[in-house]
Design a protein around this motif. Sequence first.
Motif, short mmCIF file in Angstrom:
data_model
loop_
_atom_site.label_atom_id
_atom_site.label_comp_id
_atom_site.label_asym_id
_atom_site.label_seq_id
_atom_site.Cartn_x
_atom_site.Cartn_y
_atom_site.Cartn_z
N LEU A 181 -4.06 -3.60 -2.95
CA LEU A 181 -4.11 -3.06 -1.49
C LEU A 181 -2.45 -2.67 -1.10
CD1 LEU A 181 -6.36 -5.49 0.43
CD2 LEU A 181 -6.91 -3.05 -0.17
N VAL A 182 -2.26 -1.40 -0.77
CA VAL A 182 -0.88 -1.19 -0.46
C VAL A 182 -0.14 -2.09 0.66
CG1 VAL A 182 0.61 0.60 0.35
CG2 VAL A 182 -1.23 1.11 -1.05
N CYS A 183 -1.01 -2.36 1.65
CA CYS A 183 -0.63 -3.40 2.74
C CYS A 183 -0.34 -4.57 2.27
CB CYS A 183 -1.43 -3.24 3.96
SG CYS A 183 -3.13 -3.84 3.84
N ALA A 184 -0.73 -5.08 1.20
CA ALA A 184 -0.67 -6.32 0.75
C ALA A 184 0.69 -6.45 -0.09
CB ALA A 184 -1.98 -6.92 0.18
N ARG B 29 -8.54 -5.66 -3.91
CA ARG B 29 -7.05 -5.93 -4.72
C ARG B 29 -6.34 -4.69 -4.63
NH1 ARG B 29 -9.42 -8.34 -10.22
NH2 ARG B 29 -9.38 -10.19 -8.68
N PRO C 274 3.70 -6.60 0.03
CA PRO C 274 5.03 -7.48 0.32
C PRO C 274 4.53 -8.90 0.14
CG PRO C 274 4.65 -6.15 2.06
CD PRO C 274 3.57 -5.69 1.14
N TYR C 275 3.08 -9.23 -0.03
CA TYR C 275 2.65 -10.61 -0.10
C TYR C 275 2.84 -10.68 -1.73
CZ TYR C 275 0.74 -10.04 4.42
OH TYR C 275 0.55 -10.01 5.69
N TYR C 276 2.33 -9.83 -2.57
CA TYR C 276 2.71 -9.69 -4.15
C TYR C 276 3.88 -10.02 -4.45
CZ TYR C 276 -2.01 -7.42 -3.64
OH TYR C 276 -3.49 -7.09 -3.41
N SER D 194 6.31 -11.20 -2.66
CA SER D 194 7.11 -12.60 -2.33
C SER D 194 6.73 -13.55 -3.36
CB SER D 194 6.65 -12.88 -1.00
OG SER D 194 5.21 -13.66 -0.82
#
Lengths: 424, 108
Positions: A396-399, A394, A401-403, A405
Amino acid sequence: MTRPLLFGLALLAILSNAAAGKSVLMLLQNANTAERFTSFVDGLSAAGFTVDIKGYKDSGLKLREYGTWLYDHLILFAPKAEGFGGSIDQQTILDFVDSGHNVLLGVNSDVSETMRSLAAEFGVDLDDRGTKVYDHFQSATLDGKEDPTLIAASDLVDAPVIVGGPYKEPILFRGVAAVVSPDSELATVVLSAPATAYSHDPKKSMLEPPSLMAGAAASLITAVQARNNARMVVSGSVEMFSNSFLAATVTAGGKSTATANKDFVNTLTRWTFQDRGVLVASNMRHHLLGSEDQPWGYRVNDDVEFLVDVMEVEGGESKPYKADDVQVEFIMLNPYVRQPLAHDGAGTFSLRFKVPDVYGVFKYVVDYSHRGYSYIKLTHQVPVRPFKHNEYERFLVCAYPYYASALSMMAGFFVLGFYFLYTK
Amino acid sequence: MLAEIVKAFSDEYKKTPVRVKVLDAFLVYALATAAVQFAYMLLVGTFPFNAFLAGFLSCVGFFALTVCLRMQVDPANKEFSGISPERAFADYCLANLVLHLVVWNYMG
């Protein structure tokens, strides 16, 4: 008061158990012919067996008393026996085998129906009564007599654990041939007839076209290892165990040599009586790499190591078993992993592997059956679980955008709610 | 020809109540966010797949729920005349609560 007595009885039971596995009942055509087999029996005694020699018609014969087997192994050197004295019959012998005991059956061309049907029960079809194995091309000479029924055989199965060797001298054989069904999984042709030998009854006319049991299709000695590891050996020649063959000097192919019978029958009999080629697998264990404890189960994609100790017991001593064909399977209906185990030379077989990305109840299975060795069948159940809820990575920097949104959708919902509630 | 169609559409759309227009704006917003996430996933890869699914489905779920609300509060739609806008909004709130609970659970 009774406690020491019970303890003594228990100790006695343990001691008698430890001594078990070595008592042999040897049934001969006639107890008086025992001196024909003294050399063979001495070889067995030297290997630690106690041999009880009796005639097959002896009225006191007993294999089992009050549900307990009195002997561990049975030698039947009574080819002509139509029945047995005492309480032994074919069913008793089959029960004996079913409970894991071993039988060495020696016959000759006068084989009785009883012996034939017993051999058939073991999966070995002996040729008709009266037939003999002939070899007119390489007939051997014993005691100055050339005899085409005297076979100097050397076509041994490639299983040193059963036959010992390698032998330079031939193995002398005189008797009846057998066939083994080619799809038989449990039977092994230990000694097959030379290429020029065939089985025939000279008193009968040859069939046209001749259907001969010849060459490698004719089995002289057959070994069977049942699924319960009980071993049965059917030898078409009882003479090959006799003193005269063990000590013979034979002329075959123009050369005069001793015979390999002595070492061969001794090794074969020790194999039959579980004194050789017995594998003991123990201490099956498994763990995650980097941990010594055996876990309750695994998570998908874990790296694990599986280990099992396999020892080979020979003559009561265990030594590390060395083979490259032991494999382990990791099964959930299908084997997801089937890999050979590497051994360290000290009897520990191991494999490191990655648990498949599938969760469910898995089983470790080691199912090993190598010719001449007792079977190993081990299973152990291991559940494999998916990632736990909190085991996913959890923040994660690459995630992000999902958080973001998902947060913006929540914000959108709030704004929409406010708008809905406070405007008309 | 196309211009006529667009003009007819916008003329007609001007008759829609403001409340419904606002809902439409949020629908467009949710769709756009979903599209951006999908493009990002194609660019960066599927690695935190659960997070992608959660983010993407939060947009899709929000879109679907808002469409439902829009159908129920649109006075032109007679099918839901038995349901008051207040009742529809309460349903919408509950559904959104459940949706976002699931989304954050799945986000990891």
